[in-house]
Design a protein around this motif. Structure first.
Motif, PDB file in Angstrom:
ATOM      1  N   ARG A 159      -7.684   3.271  -7.309  1.00 57.11           N
ATOM      2  CA  ARG A 159      -8.653   1.954  -7.565  1.00 57.11           C
ATOM      3  C   ARG A 159      -7.857   0.820  -7.246  1.00 57.11           C
ATOM      4  O   ARG A 159      -8.297  -0.098  -6.750  1.00 57.11           O
ATOM      5  CB  ARG A 159      -9.079   1.864  -8.916  1.00 57.11           C
ATOM      6  N   ALA A 176      -9.977   2.843   1.962  1.00 56.66           N
ATOM      7  CA  ALA A 176      -9.636   2.614   0.709  1.00 56.66           C
ATOM      8  C   ALA A 176     -10.592   2.801  -0.502  1.00 56.66           C
ATOM      9  O   ALA A 176     -10.477   3.781  -1.358  1.00 56.66           O
ATOM     10  CB  ALA A 176      -8.898   1.363   0.309  1.00 56.66           C
ATOM     11  N   GLN A 177     -11.654   2.372  -0.190  1.00 61.49           N
ATOM     12  CA  GLN A 177     -12.985   2.691  -0.976  1.00 61.49           C
ATOM     13  C   GLN A 177     -13.377   4.153  -1.041  1.00 61.49           C
ATOM     14  O   GLN A 177     -13.622   4.386  -1.994  1.00 61.49           O
ATOM     15  CB  GLN A 177     -14.280   1.614  -0.677  1.00 61.49           C
ATOM     16  N   GLU A 232       0.742  -0.979  -0.077  1.00 62.17           N
ATOM     17  CA  GLU A 232      -0.047  -0.081  -0.067  1.00 62.17           C
ATOM     18  C   GLU A 232       0.736   1.166   0.055  1.00 62.17           C
ATOM     19  O   GLU A 232       0.480   2.397  -0.811  1.00 62.17           O
ATOM     20  CB  GLU A 232      -0.997  -0.099   1.085  1.00 62.17           C
ATOM     21  N   ALA A 266      -7.965   0.162  -3.429  1.00 66.95           N
ATOM     22  CA  ALA A 266      -9.180  -0.447  -3.038  1.00 66.95           C
ATOM     23  C   ALA A 266      -9.308  -1.931  -3.415  1.00 66.95           C
ATOM     24  O   ALA A 266      -9.880  -2.582  -2.759  1.00 66.95           O
ATOM     25  CB  ALA A 266     -10.216   0.550  -3.821  1.00 66.95           C
ATOM     26  N   ARG A 267      -8.623  -2.178  -4.547  1.00 65.59           N
ATOM     27  CA  ARG A 267      -8.787  -3.805  -5.027  1.00 65.59           C
ATOM     28  C   ARG A 267      -7.755  -4.600  -4.015  1.00 65.59           C
ATOM     29  O   ARG A 267      -8.173  -5.384  -3.645  1.00 65.59           O
ATOM     30  CB  ARG A 267      -8.095  -3.985  -6.288  1.00 65.59           C
ATOM     31  N   HIS A 282      -7.252  -3.601  -0.754  1.00 62.23           N
ATOM     32  CA  HIS A 282      -7.782  -3.554   0.480  1.00 62.23           C
ATOM     33  C   HIS A 282      -9.334  -3.587   0.432  1.00 62.23           C
ATOM     34  O   HIS A 282      -9.911  -2.597   0.587  1.00 62.23           O
ATOM     35  CB  HIS A 282      -7.236  -2.396   1.139  1.00 62.23           C
ATOM     36  N   THR A 283      -9.740  -4.908  -0.135  1.00 66.57           N
ATOM     37  CA  THR A 283     -11.104  -4.938  -0.497  1.00 66.57           C
ATOM     38  C   THR A 283     -11.892  -4.621   0.756  1.00 66.57           C
ATOM     39  O   THR A 283     -13.099  -4.161   0.751  1.00 66.57           O
ATOM     40  CB  THR A 283     -11.581  -6.418  -0.925  1.00 66.57           C
ATOM     41  N   ASP A 335     -11.354  -2.689   3.385  1.00 70.72           N
ATOM     42  CA  ASP A 335     -10.810  -1.577   4.078  1.00 70.72           C
ATOM     43  C   ASP A 335     -11.678  -0.323   3.289  1.00 70.72           C
ATOM     44  O   ASP A 335     -11.520  -0.024   2.263  1.00 70.72           O
ATOM     45  CB  ASP A 335      -9.426  -1.186   3.606  1.00 70.72           C
ATOM     46  N   HIS A 337     -11.160   6.232  -2.951  1.00 71.48           N
ATOM     47  CA  HIS A 337     -11.096   6.151  -4.471  1.00 71.48           C
ATOM     48  C   HIS A 337     -12.375   6.808  -4.808  1.00 71.48           C
ATOM     49  O   HIS A 337     -12.506   7.818  -5.848  1.00 71.48           O
ATOM     50  CB  HIS A 337     -11.362   4.720  -4.960  1.00 71.48           C
ATOM     51  N   GLU A 338     -13.494   6.580  -4.243  1.00 73.98           N
ATOM     52  CA  GLU A 338     -14.758   7.388  -4.355  1.00 73.98           C
ATOM     53  C   GLU A 338     -14.623   9.182  -4.318  1.00 73.98           C
ATOM     54  O   GLU A 338     -14.811   9.962  -5.251  1.00 73.98           O
ATOM     55  CB  GLU A 338     -15.623   7.162  -3.595  1.00 73.98           C
TER      56      GLU A 338
END
Length: 468
Positions: free
Chosen positions: A432, A444-445, A408, A435-436, A438-439, A441, A448-449
């Protein structure tokens, strides 16, 4: 003097070593090594011994009519010292005075006295050993050289006192009002007065409470109507007329407004990942702030100048300082760490813009050992990110990320750097990928948003929009 000097001052807003001493329970609502169980027990013992000695001295006075044991001066000083200790644990050292009274009473009334003296001597030696071995010595000396030769060569701890930045202010000859970290007030005043006036001084709080309130306001980057504590207490809607410590504050005042109201000319920021002392991080408080120019950078501190007409002479002094040393400086955009490193590596190393082992790290980053190469790239990426050298940081972090697809740290640094450079479109694929990786977490999502929302939508009519 105590009551007059502390009336209405900021001294009561300090919650660390100014916390009261509780004789009946060792309860301290802060994480501090300033008062542990042993000194608490010893202080209670001194308090109890003082009361017993006072009774014994009074009994001796009633029997003999002599005040040899019940010494009025020592009794009053000891009683005042205990009062100070109850007000604040910072005055724990004043337990020496009631202890002197106890020893005075014992010297008159105890038989034989030699037994008391030997007991006190052995107890003192035991406490000294306890301090040096398991006690507070390690907490006090954690950043001090352990070998005597290095210790004797060092007049002061350069990292603790941000000495490279202080030397810059001295050598450049800047003048005016300085916003400074709390713990540096005394040192900066000693080195820079009277040319520069510090905002706050951590040695004493003999200044009005509103100074401390403004200091907190700036440290936490409070914005108008900010709901975070302590901003919520010091920034509100004008109709509410909030107060803090009895002081009415103007509603909706941002931390930048506070700096302008106080006519701050120079901002001394400190913090970052290299900060060892748990201070409030102000290193990025003025990043991108309108009207503030970065004029100096080190590993864990930075200096900014307020761009107003009264500081035109200060700006000329900064330009002259860098010109004399052959270091590029743009008075419109400010100090560039990378350009300084390229132009004057020896100067940059003295300012800690380069790692102490930069030659070894650079060599390892190009070596054949894959693990050593990655560790060197990661260390360089961290360092470049801290000092704000985004060009070199992106280069080494790209290499580090290419070596390991599931790590990371380098990708997160790249995302932050690209966003800071105003390039969210380039940051989006990296976010992105994070986020992949650390699915599970949610952070992380969310990152990305957030970056997706920062990317401007393409024009609806293509070239026609650009023509307009």
């Amino acid at each position: 003097t105590f009551f007059t000097s502390t009336k209405g001052s900021a001294i009561w807003m300090i919650a660390d070593e100014w916390y009261p001493f509780f004789p009946f329970h060792p309860s301290f609502p802060y994480n501090s090594a300033s008062l542990q169980l042993l000194p608490w027990l010893l202080t209670d013992l001194v308090m109890l011994a003082f009361l017993v000695a006072a009774a014994a001295g009074y009994r001796h006075f009633r029997r003999s009519g002599s005040v040899d044991a019940l010494d009025p001066s020592l009794f009053l000083v000891g009683a005042a010292s205990l009062g100070a200790i109850l007000i604040s644990v910072r005055f724990l050292w004043m337990a020496a005075f009631p202890l002197l009274f106890v020893l005075r009473v014992l010297s008159v009334t105890a038989r034989p006295l030699a037994r008391v003296e030997w007991t006190a001597a052995i107890g003192t030696a035991a406490l000294l050993a306890g301090f040096l071995l398991p006690g507070g010595w390690r907490d006090l000396m954690f950043d001090t050289p352990s070998d005597p030769a290095t210790y004797l060569r060092m007049p002061l701890n350069e990292r603790r006192f941000a000495l490279p930045g202080v030397r810059f202010l001295e050598e450049a000859g800047l003048q005016g009002a300085l916003f400074n970290p709390y713990h540096l007030g005394g040192f900066l005043g000693y080195r820079l007065a009277p040319r520069m006036r510090t905002f706050i001084d951590g040695r004493t709080e003999h200044y009005p409470a509103e100074v401390m309130e403004d200091f907190v306001h700036v440290n936490f980057r409070c914005l108008p109507f900010d709901p975070r504590p302590p901003c919520a207490r010091s920034a509100g809607r004008a109709s509410e007329q909030p107060t803090l410590g009895g002081l009415a504050l103007d509603g909706g005042e941002s931390f930048l407004d506070v700096l302008d109201r106080r006519r701050v000319d120079v901002f001394f920021a400190m913090g970052g990942e290299a900060n060892l002392y748990g201070l409030k991080d102000t290193l990025h408080n003025l990043d991108g702030a309108p009207g503030w120019l970065p004029i100096y950078r080190s590993l864990d501190h930075a200096i900014f100048l307020r761009l107003v007409p009264r500081n035109s002479d200060n700006l000329r002094r900064v330009v002259a300082y860098y010109r004399a040393r052959g270091i590029p400086f743009d008075p419109r955009h400010g100090f560039d760490p990378r350009q300084a490193i390229l132009a004057a590596p020896a100067w940059a190393r003295a300012q800690r813009l380069l790692p102490d082992d930069d030659d070894a790290l650079l060599a390892a980053s190009r070596g054949a050992d894959t693990e050593a190469r990655y560790r060197a790239l990661d260390a360089l990426g961290r360092h470049y990110a801290i000092i704000g050298d985004t060009v070199d940081e992106l280069e080494v972090d790209r290499a580090a990320a290419a070596m390991r697809g599931d790590v990371e740290a380098p990708r997160l640094r790249m995302v932050k750097a690209l966003v800071a450079l105003g390039r969210p479109s380039e940051a989006e694929p990296l976010a992105r990928e994070l986020a992949r990786i650390h699915t599970g977490d949610g952070r992380a999502q969310a990152l990305h948003e957030q970056i997706v929302r920062m990317i401007p939508p393409p024009p609806a009519d293509g070239g026609a929009a650009r023509d307009r």
